[in-house]
Design a protein around this motif. Structure first.
Motif, short mmCIF file in Angstrom:
data_model
loop_
_atom_site.label_atom_id
_atom_site.label_comp_id
_atom_site.label_asym_id
_atom_site.label_seq_id
_atom_site.Cartn_x
_atom_site.Cartn_y
_atom_site.Cartn_z
N VAL A 116 71.36 60.97 44.42
CA VAL A 116 70.73 60.87 43.10
C VAL A 116 69.40 61.61 43.21
O VAL A 116 68.58 61.30 44.07
CB VAL A 116 70.50 59.40 42.68
N THR A 117 69.21 62.60 42.34
CA THR A 117 67.98 63.39 42.37
C THR A 117 67.36 63.45 40.98
O THR A 117 68.06 63.29 39.97
CB THR A 117 68.25 64.83 42.85
N TYR A 118 66.07 63.69 40.98
CA TYR A 118 65.36 63.89 39.71
C TYR A 118 64.66 65.24 39.76
O TYR A 118 63.82 65.49 40.62
CB TYR A 118 64.32 62.79 39.49
N THR A 119 65.06 66.13 38.89
CA THR A 119 64.40 67.41 38.69
C THR A 119 64.07 67.46 37.22
O THR A 119 64.97 67.55 36.38
CB THR A 119 65.34 68.58 39.06
N ALA A 120 62.78 67.33 36.92
CA ALA A 120 62.33 67.14 35.55
C ALA A 120 63.03 68.09 34.60
O ALA A 120 63.11 69.28 34.87
CB ALA A 120 60.83 67.34 35.46
N PRO A 121 63.57 67.60 33.53
CA PRO A 121 63.64 66.22 33.04
C PRO A 121 64.98 65.54 33.34
O PRO A 121 65.33 64.57 32.69
CB PRO A 121 63.49 66.40 31.54
N PHE A 122 65.75 66.03 34.32
CA PHE A 122 67.11 65.55 34.52
C PHE A 122 67.27 64.65 35.74
O PHE A 122 66.78 64.97 36.83
CB PHE A 122 68.08 66.74 34.68
N TRP A 123 68.00 63.56 35.56
CA TRP A 123 68.51 62.73 36.65
C TRP A 123 69.94 63.19 36.91
O TRP A 123 70.72 63.34 35.98
CB TRP A 123 68.51 61.25 36.27
N LYS A 124 70.26 63.46 38.19
CA LYS A 124 71.59 63.96 38.54
C LYS A 124 72.19 63.12 39.65
O LYS A 124 71.48 62.65 40.54
CB LYS A 124 71.51 65.42 39.02
N LEU A 125 73.50 62.96 39.56
CA LEU A 125 74.27 62.31 40.63
C LEU A 125 75.27 63.32 41.14
O LEU A 125 76.12 63.81 40.38
CB LEU A 125 74.99 61.06 40.12
#
Length: 166
Positions: A116-125
Protein backbone atom coordinates in the motif's frame (compact mmCIF):
# COMPACT_ATOMS: atom_id res chain seq x y z
CA UNK A 1 31.30 6.71 -38.11
CA UNK A 2 29.36 4.54 -35.66
CA UNK A 3 31.72 1.62 -36.32
CA UNK A 4 34.78 3.73 -35.50
CA UNK A 5 33.25 5.08 -32.28
CA UNK A 6 32.32 1.51 -31.23
CA UNK A 7 35.88 0.31 -31.86
CA UNK A 8 37.32 3.23 -29.88
CA UNK A 9 34.91 2.51 -27.02
CA UNK A 10 35.87 -1.18 -26.96
CA UNK A 11 39.58 -0.31 -26.99
CA UNK A 12 38.99 2.08 -24.11
CA UNK A 13 37.28 -0.69 -22.14
CA UNK A 14 40.13 -3.10 -22.77
CA UNK A 15 42.77 -0.55 -21.80
CA UNK A 16 40.95 0.59 -18.67
CA UNK A 17 40.03 -2.99 -17.68
CA UNK A 18 42.61 -2.89 -14.90
CA UNK A 19 40.33 -0.58 -12.90
CA UNK A 20 37.51 -3.11 -12.81
CA UNK A 21 37.27 -4.99 -9.55
CA UNK A 22 34.97 -7.67 -8.21
CA UNK A 23 34.64 -9.53 -4.99
CA UNK A 24 36.30 -12.90 -5.53
CA UNK A 25 35.76 -15.77 -3.15
CA UNK A 26 38.56 -18.14 -2.24
CA UNK A 27 36.77 -21.21 -3.64
CA UNK A 28 37.35 -22.20 -7.27
CA UNK A 29 34.48 -21.20 -9.54
CA UNK A 30 34.16 -23.12 -12.80
CA UNK A 31 33.24 -20.83 -15.65
CA UNK A 32 32.39 -21.37 -19.28
CA UNK A 33 35.99 -20.50 -20.13
CA UNK A 34 37.19 -23.47 -18.08
CA UNK A 35 34.67 -25.78 -19.75
CA UNK A 36 35.80 -24.69 -23.20
CA UNK A 37 39.44 -25.48 -22.38
CA UNK A 38 38.72 -29.11 -21.45
CA UNK A 39 39.77 -31.61 -24.10
CA UNK A 40 36.91 -33.45 -25.73
CA UNK A 41 34.44 -30.62 -25.27
CA UNK A 42 32.45 -31.07 -28.45
CA UNK A 43 34.67 -31.91 -31.43
CA UNK A 44 37.03 -28.99 -31.90
CA UNK A 45 39.52 -27.16 -29.78
CA UNK A 46 38.66 -23.71 -28.54
CA UNK A 47 41.28 -21.28 -27.30
CA UNK A 48 39.95 -18.28 -25.41
CA UNK A 49 42.23 -15.28 -24.94
CA UNK A 50 40.96 -12.58 -22.62
CA UNK A 51 42.20 -10.48 -19.76
CA UNK A 52 42.07 -11.82 -16.23
CA UNK A 53 39.66 -8.99 -15.33
CA UNK A 54 37.03 -10.42 -17.69
CA UNK A 55 37.65 -13.96 -16.42
CA UNK A 56 37.12 -12.73 -12.84
CA UNK A 57 33.84 -11.04 -13.75
CA UNK A 58 32.25 -14.09 -15.35
CA UNK A 59 30.00 -15.78 -12.82
CA UNK A 60 30.54 -13.02 -10.25
CA UNK A 61 27.52 -11.30 -8.78
CA UNK A 62 27.78 -7.55 -8.98
CA UNK A 63 24.79 -5.98 -7.26
CA UNK A 64 26.02 -2.65 -5.99
CA UNK A 65 23.25 -0.26 -5.03
CA UNK A 66 20.50 -2.65 -6.18
CA UNK A 67 20.74 -4.65 -2.95
CA UNK A 68 18.51 -3.85 0.02
CA UNK A 69 19.19 -5.48 3.37
CA UNK A 70 16.88 -5.85 6.35
CA UNK A 71 17.61 -7.54 9.69
CA UNK A 72 16.63 -10.97 8.38
CA UNK A 73 16.69 -10.85 4.57
CA UNK A 74 18.54 -9.44 1.60
CA UNK A 75 16.67 -8.35 -1.53
CA UNK A 76 17.75 -7.59 -5.09
CA UNK A 77 15.82 -4.66 -6.58
CA UNK A 78 15.09 -5.12 -10.30
CA UNK A 79 12.50 -3.98 -12.83
CA UNK A 80 9.47 -6.26 -12.81
CA UNK A 81 5.70 -6.27 -12.61
CA UNK A 82 2.94 -6.01 -10.02
CA UNK A 83 -0.83 -6.27 -10.19
CA UNK A 84 -2.49 -3.01 -9.19
CA UNK A 85 -5.72 -3.82 -7.36
CA UNK A 86 -6.81 -0.39 -6.13
CA UNK A 87 -6.15 3.30 -6.69
CA UNK A 88 -8.13 6.12 -5.14
CA UNK A 89 -7.69 9.82 -4.46
CA UNK A 90 -10.21 10.43 -1.67
CA UNK A 91 -7.76 11.14 1.17
CA UNK A 92 -9.40 9.34 4.11
CA UNK A 93 -11.75 6.91 2.37
CA UNK A 94 -9.14 5.64 -0.12
CA UNK A 95 -6.58 4.94 2.60
CA UNK A 96 -9.07 2.86 4.58
CA UNK A 97 -10.23 1.04 1.45
CA UNK A 98 -6.65 0.24 0.37
CA UNK A 99 -5.82 -1.29 3.76
CA UNK A 100 -9.15 -3.16 3.90
CA UNK A 101 -8.56 -4.71 0.49
CA UNK A 102 -4.97 -5.54 1.45
CA UNK A 103 -6.23 -7.40 4.52
CA UNK A 104 -8.75 -9.38 2.43
CA UNK A 105 -6.10 -10.33 -0.12
CA UNK A 106 -3.63 -11.32 2.63
CA UNK A 107 -6.26 -13.66 4.10
CA UNK A 108 -6.82 -15.37 0.74
CA UNK A 109 -3.17 -15.26 -0.50
CA UNK A 110 -0.89 -15.10 2.58
CA UNK A 111 2.34 -15.81 0.67
CA UNK A 112 1.93 -13.02 -1.90
CA UNK A 113 3.47 -9.67 -0.87
CA UNK A 114 1.19 -6.62 -0.90
CA UNK A 115 2.17 -2.95 -1.02
CA UNK A 116 0.00 0.00 0.00
CA UNK A 117 1.59 3.27 -1.11
CA UNK A 118 0.64 6.91 -1.10
CA UNK A 119 1.80 9.13 -3.95
CA UNK A 120 -0.11 12.38 -3.69
CA UNK A 121 -3.04 12.37 -4.20
CA UNK A 122 -3.42 8.61 -4.78
CA UNK A 123 -3.52 5.63 -2.41
CA UNK A 124 -2.56 2.46 -4.30
CA UNK A 125 -2.61 -1.23 -3.51
CA UNK A 126 -0.27 -3.39 -5.57
CA UNK A 127 0.25 -7.11 -5.24
CA UNK A 128 3.23 -9.36 -5.93
CA UNK A 129 6.83 -9.21 -7.12
CA UNK A 130 6.82 -10.76 -10.59
CA UNK A 131 9.70 -10.98 -13.07
CA UNK A 132 7.41 -11.35 -16.10
CA UNK A 133 4.16 -9.83 -17.29
CA UNK A 134 2.70 -13.34 -17.62
CA UNK A 135 3.23 -14.10 -13.91
CA UNK A 136 1.56 -10.82 -12.94
CA UNK A 137 -1.31 -11.51 -15.33
CA UNK A 138 -1.81 -14.98 -13.81
CA UNK A 139 -2.03 -13.40 -10.34
CA UNK A 140 -4.49 -10.82 -11.64
CA UNK A 141 -6.73 -13.61 -12.98
CA UNK A 142 -6.60 -15.38 -9.59
CA UNK A 143 -7.49 -12.14 -7.82
CA UNK A 144 -10.38 -11.50 -10.23
CA UNK A 145 -11.77 -14.96 -9.51
CA UNK A 146 -11.41 -14.50 -5.74
CA UNK A 147 -12.64 -10.88 -5.69
CA UNK A 148 -14.90 -10.23 -8.71
CA UNK A 149 -15.92 -6.79 -7.44
CA UNK A 150 -12.27 -5.58 -7.68
CA UNK A 151 -11.91 -6.78 -11.28
CA UNK A 152 -12.60 -3.60 -13.22
CA UNK A 153 -9.88 -1.69 -11.35
CA UNK A 154 -7.10 -4.26 -11.79
CA UNK A 155 -4.27 -4.00 -14.27
CA UNK A 156 -0.57 -4.82 -14.57
CA UNK A 157 2.07 -2.16 -13.79
CA UNK A 158 5.81 -2.12 -14.38
CA UNK A 159 7.65 -1.31 -11.17
CA UNK A 160 10.85 -1.96 -9.25
CA UNK A 161 10.38 -5.24 -7.39
CA UNK A 162 12.28 -7.05 -4.64
CA UNK A 163 13.65 -10.57 -5.20
CA UNK A 164 14.85 -12.35 -2.03
CA UNK A 165 18.50 -13.49 -2.21
CA UNK A 166 18.50 -15.63 0.96
Amino acid sequence: MKRISCIIFLLFLLISGGGISAQISSEKVTTIFDDLQEPGFRKGQVIVNQSSAIRNLVGARMYGENVEKTDTETFLKVQGFRTQVFSGNNQRKSKDEAFRKEKEIKEMFPDVPTYVTYTAPFWKLRVGDFRSHEEAYHMMRLLMEAFPSYGKEMYIVREEIKIPLN
